[in-house]
Design a protein around this motif. Structure first.
Motif, short mmCIF file in Angstrom:
data_model
loop_
_atom_site.label_atom_id
_atom_site.label_comp_id
_atom_site.label_asym_id
_atom_site.label_seq_id
_atom_site.Cartn_x
_atom_site.Cartn_y
_atom_site.Cartn_z
N ILE A 248 0.84 -1.20 0.00
CA ILE A 248 0.00 0.00 0.00
C ILE A 248 0.88 1.25 0.00
O ILE A 248 2.07 1.20 0.31
N SER A 249 0.25 2.38 -0.32
CA SER A 249 0.96 3.65 -0.41
C SER A 249 1.16 4.27 0.98
O SER A 249 0.52 3.87 1.95
N ASP A 250 2.06 5.25 1.04
CA ASP A 250 2.28 5.97 2.28
C ASP A 250 1.00 6.63 2.77
O ASP A 250 0.68 6.61 3.96
N GLU A 251 0.27 7.24 1.83
CA GLU A 251 -0.95 7.96 2.19
C GLU A 251 -2.01 7.02 2.77
O GLU A 251 -2.65 7.33 3.78
N ASP A 277 -11.01 -0.45 1.32
CA ASP A 277 -11.26 -0.70 -0.10
C ASP A 277 -10.15 -0.10 -0.96
O ASP A 277 -9.75 -0.69 -1.97
N ILE A 278 -9.66 1.06 -0.55
CA ILE A 278 -8.53 1.68 -1.27
C ILE A 278 -7.29 0.79 -1.14
O ILE A 278 -6.56 0.57 -2.12
N ALA A 279 -7.05 0.28 0.06
CA ALA A 279 -5.90 -0.61 0.27
C ALA A 279 -6.00 -1.85 -0.61
O ALA A 279 -5.02 -2.30 -1.20
N THR A 280 -7.21 -2.41 -0.71
CA THR A 280 -7.43 -3.58 -1.54
C THR A 280 -7.13 -3.28 -3.01
O THR A 280 -6.51 -4.08 -3.71
N GLU A 281 -7.57 -2.12 -3.45
CA GLU A 281 -7.30 -1.73 -4.83
C GLU A 281 -5.81 -1.54 -5.07
O GLU A 281 -5.28 -1.92 -6.13
N GLU A 282 -5.12 -0.97 -4.10
CA GLU A 282 -3.68 -0.73 -4.27
C GLU A 282 -2.88 -2.02 -4.29
O GLU A 282 -1.96 -2.17 -5.11
N HIS A 283 -3.17 -2.96 -3.41
CA HIS A 283 -2.34 -4.17 -3.40
C HIS A 283 -2.74 -5.15 -4.49
O HIS A 283 -2.02 -6.10 -4.77
N GLY A 284 -3.88 -4.91 -5.13
CA GLY A 284 -4.23 -5.73 -6.29
C GLY A 284 -4.79 -7.09 -5.90
O GLY A 284 -5.01 -7.39 -4.72
N ASN A 285 -5.01 -7.91 -6.90
CA ASN A 285 -5.65 -9.21 -6.69
C ASN A 285 -4.61 -10.24 -6.26
O ASN A 285 -4.17 -11.09 -7.03
N ILE A 286 -4.24 -10.15 -4.99
CA ILE A 286 -3.32 -11.11 -4.39
C ILE A 286 -4.06 -11.89 -3.31
O ILE A 286 -5.17 -11.53 -2.90
N ASP A 287 -3.46 -12.95 -2.88
CA ASP A 287 -4.01 -13.72 -1.77
C ASP A 287 -3.51 -13.09 -0.48
O ASP A 287 -2.35 -13.25 -0.09
N GLU A 288 -4.37 -12.36 0.19
CA GLU A 288 -3.97 -11.66 1.42
C GLU A 288 -3.57 -12.63 2.53
O GLU A 288 -2.86 -12.26 3.45
N PHE A 289 -4.03 -13.88 2.42
CA PHE A 289 -3.73 -14.87 3.44
C PHE A 289 -2.33 -15.45 3.28
O PHE A 289 -1.81 -16.08 4.20
#
Length: 476
Positions: A248-251, A277-289
């Motif tokens: 994710i970004s600094d902001e 939701d912004i964090a999800t968009e920034e890190h993209g479609n990855i497996d968060e687990f």
């Protein structure tokens, strides 16, 4: 007729003498104690499980235990006797989190259970790292609405919460031990992961406070995997993990700490959800687990719901297969499988799923922290361990370390590496009353990502031994 009566009397006398002189009968290398076995226990025994491997050398049982007669709440379990001599090995209760995720769908099918599902969705293979190699293991679908557990009162599904889950789980355990009395007095441990940081800790507290008299439970300890145990420190660690790993970004990192740090994981306000939701968009479609794991091709493109979803894709055994959820969903929806597991078709879900989102979406009371329970339990002398995979963005090891730091426990054993087959398996630190073990390269579900590394953890935990070090390996 008189001769037949005499013959029958002689035959029964001989048979009775045989049973008394041979109280244990070997059946698939399991044992049945005729002084202890109950009728319901034998009814729960699983025969002819579809796709089961032919070389199974342990017995297993499944069924329901009613925990509330008024509303008809019943919890579903699947119990596996230990390989070898189950009478000499401890009893372990495993609970998955979510809330609303099945211990059958996760614990059995993909993590520590002896049977894992093949890609055909019809057959099973033996897990070489199953925990029933070292213990007798109960897998519990809790709370109701999870997996095959149910209630006759549909409103119960909309009113689940921490308190009732703990009450129902304790009632399950007491009644299960009545059904399997040969395990009364056995050394007993509870293990769970993720939101089971609440389930297990609260259940242990109930056991300790109610453990009086002849029906007391011989609880020796509990262990948690990547657990949610404190909302503030949990969020703090999640945001730090995502930022330091460049997800994710600094902001966004700053905004998460402003709008989400003091919020509940289960009751997220719109202001916090917007930043998530912004964090999800920034890190993209990855497996968060497990942030370095590949996605199942059929799931690519599906949006992730950070913190609110426990449907993940994983590795099976030592092979990289991220589609194991799909196989389990097919298998446990087969009518012949449900019949073999004694699932009542009148109360079975219309479609079995690894996680029931309705349970989590309608979750009621959720403690913002269970650290006070840790403070209460540590002086009791229970064996308490926490293990954590270090590639998990849902409840990372950073969160766990922040929570342990808040307990202000004196350090007993300094931070050091532990080893498996001559390689670093992770790191460990011993505190007064608690041990933290991290697992290198594992995500939210350690036994799924790194099954070979999870097995020595449960072995050391149950035996009360330290994790293996390089010097110990050299000495051996």
């Amino acid at each position: 007729m008189e001769k037949m009566d005499r013959f029958g009397t002689v035959f029964l006398s001989v048979a009775y003498f045989f049973l008394l002189s041979s109280p244990r009968v070997n059946c698939s290398s399991s044992w049945i104690d005729f002084d202890y076995a109950t009728d319901q226990q034998e009814k729960d025994r699983v025969h002819n499980l579809p796709g089961q491997p032919s070389n199974v050398n342990f017995a297993h049982y499944s069924g329901y235990v009613t925990v509330n007669k008024d509303s008809g709440r019943a919890l579903f379990y699947w119990f596996f006797e230990a390989v070898g001599d189950p009478s000499s090995k401890p009893l372990v209760l495993w609970i998955n989190g979510g809330p609303g995720c099945s211990s059958i769908g996760y614990g059995v099918a993909k993590e520590i259970g002896p049977f894992h599902v093949n890609p055909d969705g019809k057959t099973l293979y033996l897990n070489p790292y199953s925990w029933n190699k070292v213990a007798n293991v109960i897998f519990l679908d809790s709370p109701i609405g999870t997996g095959f557990s149910y209630s006759n009162n549909t409103q119960d599904l909309l009113s689940n919460g921490d308190e009732r889950t703990a009450t129902d789980s304790l009632e399950f355990l007491k009644k299960w031990l009545e059904r399997f009395p040969q395990y009364k007095g056995r050394d007993f441990y509870i293990v769970g992961e993720s939101y089971a940081g609440h389930f297990v800790t609260q259940l242990v507290q109930r056991i300790v406070t109610s453990n009086i008299g002849e029906n007391s439970i011989n609880l020796k300890g509990f262990m948690l995997g990547n657990p949610l145990i404190d909302d503030f420190h949990g969020h703090l660690g999640v945001f730090q993990f995502m930022w330091t790993n460049g997800l994710i970004s600094d902001e966004t990192f700053k905004l998460l700490n402003i709008f989400c740090a003091n919020e509940s994981f289960e009751h997220i306000p719109p202001s916090c959800q917007k930043i998530l939701d912004i964090a999800t968009e920034e890190h993209g479609n990855i497996d968060e687990f497990s942030i370095f794991a590949p996605l199942c091709p059929s799931n690519v493109g599906l949006s992730n719901r950070l913190f609110k979803r426990l449907f993940s894709v994983r590795h099976v055994g030592e092979e990289n297969d991220p589609c194991v959820d799909n196989y389990s969903t097919v298998y446990y929806n087969l009518p012949e499988v449900q019949r073999a597991l004694h699932v009542d078709p009148a109360v079975a879900p219309s479609k079995w799923e690894t996680c029931n989102n309705a349970v989590e979406d309608n979750w009621q009371d959720s403690a913002k922290s269970v650290l006070h329970i840790f403070r209460e339990l540590i002086p009791s002398g229970l064996h308490i361990w926490i293990y954590s995979g270090n590639t998990d963005a849902i409840m990372p090891v950073v969160s766990t370390r922040h929570s342990i730091e808040a307990l202000k426990l004196p350090s007993i054993t300094p931070w050091h590496a532990w080893y498996e087959d001559g390689e670093v398996g992770g790191w460990v630190q011993g505190y007064e009353g608690l041990t933290l073990v991290t697992v290198r390269g594992a995500g939210h579900q350690v036994p799924l990502d790194k099954p070979k590394l999870a097995l020595p953890i449960i072995k050391s935990f149950l035996s009360g031994s330290p994790m293996p070090t390089l010097s110990k390996l050299k000495d051996s």
